[in-house]
Scaffold this motif. Sequence first.
Motif, PDB file in Angstrom:
ATOM      1  N   TYR A 838       0.923  -1.323   0.007  1.00 45.34           N
ATOM      2  CA  TYR A 838       0.008   0.051   0.056  1.00 45.34           C
ATOM      3  C   TYR A 838       0.849   1.287  -0.040  1.00 45.34           C
ATOM      4  CZ  TYR A 838      -3.558  -3.255   1.891  1.00 45.34           C
ATOM      5  OH  TYR A 838      -4.556  -4.301   1.795  1.00 45.34           O
ATOM      6  N   ILE A 839       1.805   1.273   0.672  1.00 46.43           N
ATOM      7  CA  ILE A 839       2.755   2.397   0.941  1.00 46.43           C
ATOM      8  C   ILE A 839       3.372   2.698  -0.305  1.00 46.43           C
ATOM      9  CG2 ILE A 839       4.727   3.452   2.266  1.00 46.43           C
ATOM     10  CD1 ILE A 839       3.621   2.079   5.001  1.00 46.43           C
ATOM     11  N   GLN A 840       3.893   1.522  -0.842  1.00 47.51           N
ATOM     12  CA  GLN A 840       4.502   1.760  -2.289  1.00 47.51           C
ATOM     13  C   GLN A 840       3.628   2.666  -3.382  1.00 47.51           C
ATOM     14  OE1 GLN A 840       6.388  -1.826  -3.191  1.00 47.51           O
ATOM     15  NE2 GLN A 840       8.184  -1.380  -1.955  1.00 47.51           N
ATOM     16  N   GLN A 841       2.259   2.243  -3.215  1.00 45.65           N
ATOM     17  CA  GLN A 841       1.457   2.747  -4.163  1.00 45.65           C
ATOM     18  C   GLN A 841       0.847   4.080  -3.622  1.00 45.65           C
ATOM     19  OE1 GLN A 841      -1.962   0.147  -3.520  1.00 45.65           O
ATOM     20  NE2 GLN A 841      -0.845  -1.901  -4.501  1.00 45.65           N
ATOM     21  N   GLU A 874      13.067  -3.954   5.589  1.00 43.92           N
ATOM     22  CA  GLU A 874      13.883  -3.107   4.923  1.00 43.92           C
ATOM     23  C   GLU A 874      13.206  -2.310   3.677  1.00 43.92           C
ATOM     24  OE1 GLU A 874      17.265  -2.389   4.741  1.00 43.92           O
ATOM     25  OE2 GLU A 874      17.363  -3.168   6.906  1.00 43.92           O
ATOM     26  N   ASN A 875      12.183  -2.861   2.836  1.00 46.71           N
ATOM     27  CA  ASN A 875      11.547  -2.548   1.815  1.00 46.71           C
ATOM     28  C   ASN A 875      10.632  -1.291   2.705  1.00 46.71           C
ATOM     29  OD1 ASN A 875      12.524  -4.051   0.056  1.00 46.71           O
ATOM     30  ND2 ASN A 875      11.035  -5.378   0.024  1.00 46.71           N
ATOM     31  N   LEU A 876      10.072  -1.680   3.704  1.00 49.41           N
ATOM     32  CA  LEU A 876       9.098  -0.793   4.588  1.00 49.41           C
ATOM     33  C   LEU A 876       9.752   0.591   4.843  1.00 49.41           C
ATOM     34  CD1 LEU A 876       6.887  -2.873   6.669  1.00 49.41           C
ATOM     35  CD2 LEU A 876       5.972  -1.212   5.257  1.00 49.41           C
ATOM     36  N   THR A 880       8.614   4.220   3.335  1.00 48.47           N
ATOM     37  CA  THR A 880       8.029   4.853   4.506  1.00 48.47           C
ATOM     38  C   THR A 880       8.879   6.278   4.339  1.00 48.47           C
ATOM     39  OG1 THR A 880       9.085   3.829   6.201  1.00 48.47           O
ATOM     40  CG2 THR A 880       6.723   3.463   6.086  1.00 48.47           C
ATOM     41  N   ILE A 881      10.018   6.188   4.425  1.00 50.19           N
ATOM     42  CA  ILE A 881      10.933   7.310   4.631  1.00 50.19           C
ATOM     43  C   ILE A 881      10.446   8.352   3.189  1.00 50.19           C
ATOM     44  CG2 ILE A 881      13.201   8.346   4.259  1.00 50.19           C
ATOM     45  CD1 ILE A 881      13.966   6.199   6.280  1.00 50.19           C
ATOM     46  N   SER A 882      10.500   7.617   2.095  1.00 49.67           N
ATOM     47  CA  SER A 882      10.487   8.268   0.854  1.00 49.67           C
ATOM     48  C   SER A 882       8.884   9.069   0.840  1.00 49.67           C
ATOM     49  CB  SER A 882      10.665   7.695  -0.480  1.00 49.67           C
ATOM     50  OG  SER A 882       9.640   6.636  -0.405  1.00 49.67           O
TER      51      SER A 882
END
Length: 939
Positions: A838-841, A874-876, A880-882
């Motif tokens: 979801y966050i990547q979207q 790691e991906n999260l 999240t930071i970006s």
Amino acid sequence: MGLTRQYLRYEPAALFGLVASARAGVAFVALRGERGRYVAAPACEHVFVWDTRKGEKVLILKGLKQQVSCLCPSPDGLHLAVGYEDGAICVFNLLSGESAITFNGHRAAVTALQYDHLGGRLVSGSKDTEVIVWDVINESGLYRLRGHKDVITQVLFLKEKNLLVTCAKDTLVKWWDLDTQHCFKTLVGHRAEVWGMALLSQEKRLITGSADSELRVWDLTYIQEVKDHDEPESKKSKGSSSPGAEEKTEEDETLELDEHPEERIVKCSKVGSIMREGRDRVVTLGTDRMGKFLACHGTDAVLEVFSILSEEEIQKKLEKKMKKARKKAKQNSEEEPERSVELSLQEEIQRVTSVKAASKIKSFDLILSPKGELKMVLLLQNNVIELYNLDLSAQVPQAVRVSRITIGGHRSDVRTLAFSSDNIAILSAAAESLKIWNRSTLQCIRTMECEYALCSLFVPGDRQVILGTKTGKLQLYDLASGSLIETLDAHDGAVWSIALSPDQHGFVTGGADKCVKFWEFELVKDESSVQKRLSMKHVRVLQLDEDVLCVRYSPNQKLLAVSLLDCTVKVFYVDTLKFFLSLYGHKLPVLCMDICYDGTLIATGSADRNVKIWGLDFGDCHRSLFAHDDSVMYLQFVPKSHLFFTAGKDNKIKQWDADKFEHIQTLEGHHQEVWCLALSPNGDYVVSASHDKSLRLWERTREPLILEEEREMQREAEYEESVAKEEQPVVAGERQGETGLAGKKTIETIKAAERIMEAIELYREETAKLKEHNAICKAAGKEVPFPVNPILRAYGNITPSAYVLEVFKKVKSSELEESLLVLPFSYVPDLLRLFNEYIQQGSDVELLCRALLFLLKIHFGQITSNQMLVTVIENLKKATISRVSEARDVLGFNMAGLQFLKREIEAKEEVTFFADATERFEEKKRKRKKKEKMVLAML
């Protein structure tokens, strides 16, 4: 198998006869653009908004079951926060009257509520000794503050600093730093409970009210401010900030806890005391919104109003004093006094006036109108709201009562009710008045003064009513003229019961003088008019050995049942007054009874909490039912049936079946003892009166009531109640100290967690099915149609992962943390993978980050030890930071744009944006009028 008997459900139709409950405070609210006209007052579980000018109810903010315990309007005037007895808080929108937000965190009644100056945060204190800070905008709890050992009585935000002050019945005043959520200072200078407090003089002074007639005043020095100034200035400010320092007593030596660390933020020093006129404890202490006036009251009927001088006024007074001192020094040829002139505390906080109300004051609110008048609204103990105006321009200001809201209810508890024969009019009578209400509109159509009424009836024809009083009188009233026609001394003691004879030619009364008296209606010639008027004629008397508590005729008028103080019910023949039956079995006196329509059964309700059903042919007890948890106060059969209602001191009304001896339904709504009830002649309506000053109307619906379903619903309600009382789940890694999570485990949070679990289960199933389907398609070498889950189809053929997000978004913001807390860890890995997706979207970043951080906090150990989640985390981290930095950039850009627009508009129109110009406009208008008057006077 025989047919089950069908019952019809009774539902609550209305609450009336109540102006305001004395349990919570009263508050001015801004409505329709006006301040100082509309008042919000608690009314059992609802909040009524009254128009003080017209005396009308303009808005009802409907609650559920629990009684209102606290009110607080928001600074913008658009919302009203309402605290309830069960610890819930609802924020109502005053424009729509709907509940916008609900917070659940306290385990007992909410006792204090306060918004911060922007209205973004709300702080609540409770009987559970805890303080919770809520985020109104995000609709969630921020944190829980623990430290007090007794009921919280007042909570206050400081405008300039991120600080909170709380006081409680444990005699302590605590200061909290909200940045660190830590209590950095405790004032222990009180010897008894601290009942109220207020911040004065731009938050440089604190005033507290305790169990005595002393209002203690404390000077506040903010350490950071002092450090910012250079040395000589700080000394100067110290000298001027504590005028009246000579008034310190031994008690003023404040015993402060943790001496060294607390000195870094604020320093409190006692300046002195203001003495109240009242000798009892402070009940409410408060100021108006501008902080210019302070008012307080005790357990009596007097409100004391004080004026607080501003810094400019103090400076003017000091200059005046200085001039006088210099003049005196010149006359006595002394040196000029430099430092000796100081204002006493009594000169800085001046007594303006005392307002004497008609009854004991329970709470008040103040508002300073633009015209320079101080408006005061008082909520009194006797179901009255009074509005006073104080003209401050007068030489000696005197409070004038402007309006009084009384028509909507009785001053004391209603002790008797009756329905007219056409089911339209309701009679209610109390210690001071008799009122007739229209059942359909619930408007009071007649109010007549009476003595303390205990029983009543409508005379056949519904044009007159008869009351039996505590002094033994019978009072006959004419409804058309609203006047008392006749008063008879019927009994030497209280008239406890009255019953109309079935032939409607007369009635019977029973009193505390051990007599049952028979009366007949007759027409007598009135001296003042030609027409004859109705009167009552005493016919016979039946002397008994004990006080008579209740009398009832059998429908065929052959028998008369009399309840006596010796716990028995004696049945007599009406024609000969010969004894027929004695019904004994109750352990305490029978307070109420009734005979069914066919004369076969008599039901008796007693102070021993039991209802007994007897046969009237032989006097045999068919069944004894444990009816209520306290005395049974009233009992009446539903016309043309063997069903009857009972009212008890346990706040409940219950319906029973006298043939099957079954409990059918409980009507819950009253919050205190139910004194009496009345059924309409057609059986469609029940009206009840209680010690909570309310009258409630219940209506028979067409909805069938099935007993098994009713029992099931009762069990569910009991389970939900037990869930709320369970121990709260322990958060891993959380220190059980001063702070904690704001929310609490409720049935809603459990249901929300179950919905999330079901959604993840569906996601797992659908993902597995999709893999299997893809394998089949690959083997077949062609596309095979995939069956869509009906739940996903209902949501518009969305993907399983999108469905989980939809369910997650539907969880209330205030219940999110508690729902995630009860979620088993086996669902967390799937949830984290979905969050990553979801966050990547870029969807709902704020909500997902909040949930993610909470899950990481509570499951830290298990997540870090799980090798399969390392890549996910790691991906999260990257995603999240970006995404959060993107969101921050958008916010920053929008803020800059808004500030640019603001500057543009200010430059164009040369006005201060968002400033409230109303007061300045009014001031100019007043000055212009004054000038015009002076010119006219000169001419």
